[in-house]
Design an enzyme around this catalytic site. Structure first.
Site, mmCIF file in Angstrom:
data_model
loop_
_atom_site.group_PDB
_atom_site.id
_atom_site.type_symbol
_atom_site.label_atom_id
_atom_site.label_comp_id
_atom_site.label_asym_id
_atom_site.label_seq_id
_atom_site.Cartn_x
_atom_site.Cartn_y
_atom_site.Cartn_z
ATOM 1 N N HIS A 64 9.980 -5.644 -2.346
ATOM 2 C CA HIS A 64 8.616 -5.917 -1.884
ATOM 3 C C HIS A 64 7.907 -6.655 -3.010
ATOM 4 C CE1 HIS A 64 9.161 -1.729 0.104
ATOM 5 N NE2 HIS A 64 9.816 -2.657 0.746
ATOM 6 N N ALA A 65 6.682 -7.070 -2.728
ATOM 7 C CA ALA A 65 5.784 -7.569 -3.765
ATOM 8 C C ALA A 65 6.480 -8.515 -4.743
ATOM 9 C CB ALA A 65 5.120 -6.401 -4.493
#
Lengths: 88, 559
Positions: free
Chosen positions: A15-16
């Protein structure tokens, strides 16, 4: 075409920031990259939306497929990114 | 030109206007009269412009913000998204509509995944609006970032906008909508932002105009003269000096003590309140423990929060208000019935009495926290209208170990029989926002009747005077914990009407402290008398102002 299956090293999954680093590298490679979460469908490795919407977590198994250009070098580089814990 | 509105606080600011663009309407789903290929070029061009903007903002921001903005830039021209847009263009949609739908489909996908992904869904809305704004050649919505200090002019701010305000850059805030108790006004007060709300004529201000925002006088001066700017600059310097002045306990000119307390919504605000000279807490709102919850928090969880608060104010008075749910703060586990007039419905003490176990648990947690700490805990009930409710609350509070129990006076009924209400409890605290709403029969959340929501109205002041007189006769404290106490001149009037302590947003403490020190108890009574005798709110303010000017400009008597 080359492929390899690896486990995600980042503590918070793909993620991110780790997802950003991975898709940036995939897009910059010029090769066609797909990433498949174990049991899922292949998605475009250069698409941050496609990658984060797979919900890939720490320790999940993913399969990378690279086609075109210097396939082996691109694959090695991307695998390194997936094995590194970017959230440390 | 002068634009009038409701000033928040006493500050002054001078700077260039930057307008906040309004949210874009959803693009209409109509067939495009352009070729899908041309629409595709338009869409991709706008997507890459937005991506480049986000990248350059990231490079400027650096650090963690840069990673976030770069990820957003990649999303803005994501290949999967480009495919989704292209599919929709093939079906004859416009670029605006195709972009809107493509982003919305990913937005829904992420929102459905929950957690971190759901938080990113809001980012997609923001990027989508930016791309659509570029397609329509409109300014991007949201709080602008011109890269220099500015006066923000907006229709109104959404809670999400206010969270992203860069207080280093926003010199002042002017909104077209909103009243003195709107979300924006409350935020401005909390953050000490110089603000004017409800300035209807501010729609005429343009980007780059230099304006003076004069919150003390509720004025925006556009196209100011060099003299006006010089005067404003002097006032800004004077206020900075006032804030830097040593903090002393609140008192009138003769030394009569008027404790100045803080209104707090969570224990996190305690250090800032103490730094600004709060002598305790006059209103601790406990709703934050309950909002966003499907069930009431446990006694243990509550006790930990109260202990944190009481520890921060060791040796000082802390007045906690028990849960004030209902009306604008509904809680499903207390009252899930749809009401036609929630402000007049099952709220405050009425709702707690209906679900007594929640009140018992809260009082138990408060008593336990009090026993474990050194602050002086007082507890009060909201929305009390009768002596019966007063007796009910104080009896229950004492039974559960609360030493000092009182009521809030927010209804005209409680004010009109204040002698009997005060006889049945230990103290009263007047909530001027609700007392004004109920006295004037004007919904405090409704912009169209915002003019009536003015605590200067003599009808409201007369009720406050009744409570003050009852308190003096019975020797019981009467505090004020509404926004009225934050108005430096009105604060003097309130003391003249019999208030024994004033509680306000910590940012207002310095101004009120300086104002009280200028008047003797007799002066305060003269100001109060002048305001009470006026025929309306504006007249009351003017009458008090006139008496105040006479007092502060009168030559000092020879020693």
């Amino acid at each position: 075409m080359v492929e390899r299956t690896v486990r995600i090293g980042s503590t918070h999954g793909l993620h991110a920031r780790p997802a950003k680093l991975f898709t940036q590298a995939a897009a910059a490679s010029g090769a066609a990259v797909t990433i498949t979460k174990s049991g899922g469908k292949p998605v475009n490795g250069a698409s941050i939306l496609a990658v984060i919407s797979q919900g890939i977590d720490h320790g999940d198994e993913v399969t990378l497929v690279v086609e075109g250009g210097d396939e082996q070098t691109v694959l090695d580089g991307l695998v390194d990114l997936l094995l590194t814990d970017h959230d440390e | 030109m002068q634009i009038t509105g409701t000033g928040i606080g006493q500050g002054v600011a001078v700077g260039p206007v930057v307008r906040m663009a309004e949210p874009l309407p959803e693009p209409v789903d109509r067939p495009s009269h352009l070729d899908p290929k041309l629409e595709g070029e338009r869409a991709r061009a706008s997507m890459s412009v937005v991506a480049a903007e986000l990248m350059s903002r990231g490079a400027k921001a650096g650090g963690a913000a840069q990673d976030v903005l770069e990820a957003q830039a990649m999303i803005a021209e994501d290949p999967s998204l480009v495919d989704e847009v292209a599919n929709r263009l093939e079906n004859g949609k416009t670029a605006e509509r195709a972009v809107f739908e493509a982003f919305a489909s990913y937005r829904d996908l992420l929102a459905g995944m929950g957690g971190y992904m759901a938080e990113r869904a809001a980012d997609l809305d923001d990027i989508s609006q930016r791309v659509i704004a570029h397609l329509l050649k409109l300014p991007a919505p949201g709080v602008p970032d011109p890269g220099h200090p500015f006066v923000l002019v907006a229709r109104d701010l959404a809670p999400a906008d206010t969270a992203t305000l860069d207080l280093e850059k926003v010199l002042g805030l002017v909104t077209v909508d909103g009243g003195p108790t709107s979300h924006t006004a409350i935020l401005a007060r909390e953050k000490s932002i110089v603000a004017i709300v409800g300035a209807a004529d501010a729609t005429g201000l343009a980007d780059g105009d230099t304006v003076i925002v004069d919150a003390a006088n509720g004025l925006v001066v556009s196209d100011p003269s060099p003299d006006e700017i010089a005067t404003a600059t002097t006032r800004i310097a004077e206020r900075a000096a006032l804030e830097a002045a040593p903090v002393t306990p609140g008192a009138l000119a003769d030394g009569t003590s008027v404790p100045l307390l803080a209104n707090l919504g969570s224990a996190d605000g305690a250090p800032e309140a103490l730094r600004l000279g709060a002598e305790g807490v006059g209103l601790f709102r406990t709703e934050f423990l309950f909002l966003d919850a499907d069930t009431a928090p446990s006694v243990t969880d509550q006790q930990a929060q109260y202990t944190k608060l009481l520890t921060a104010f060791a040796g000082k008075k802390v007045v906690v208000r028990v849960l004030d749910a209902g009306a604008d703060k509904p809680l499903s586990f207390l009252n899930d019935a749809a009401e036609e007039n929630p402000a007049l419905g099952l709220r405050g003490i009425r709702a707690l009495r209906h679900s007594e176990v929640i009140l018992r648990e809260q009082l138990t947690a408060l008593a336990a926290a009090d026993a474990a700490t050194d602050a002086e805990l007082w507890v009060m009930a909201p929305m009390v209208a009768t002596v019966d409710e007063t007796r009910y609350f104080t009896a229950l509070a004492k039974e559960l170990g609360i030493r000092v129990a009182g009521v809030m006076v927010e209804t005209p009924s409680a004010a009109l029989i204040a002698d009997r209400v005060l006889a049945a409890c230990d103290f009263a605290s007047i909530g001027t926002n609700d007392l004004t709403q109920y006295t004037m029969a004007a919904d405090r959340l409704l912009g169209t009747v915002a003019k009536l929501q003015d605590p200067w109205h003599p009808a409201v002041l007369r009720l406050i005077a009744d409570v003050g007189r009852a308190g003096a006769e019975l020797g019981k404290p009467v505090g004020i914990c509404g926004e009225a106490a934050a108005d430096p001149l009105l604060a003097v009037v309130l003391v003249g009407l019999g208030a024994t302590s004033l509680s306000m947003s910590p940012s207002a403490l310095a101004d009120v402290r300086a104002s009280l020190a200028r008047y003797s108890p007799d002066d305060a009574k003269s100001l109060a008398g002048a305001a009470l005798a006026a025929e309306g709110a504006a007249e009351a303010r003017a009458a008090a102002q006139a008496v105040a000017s006479e007092i502060t400009t009168a030559p000092q008597a020879a020693p």
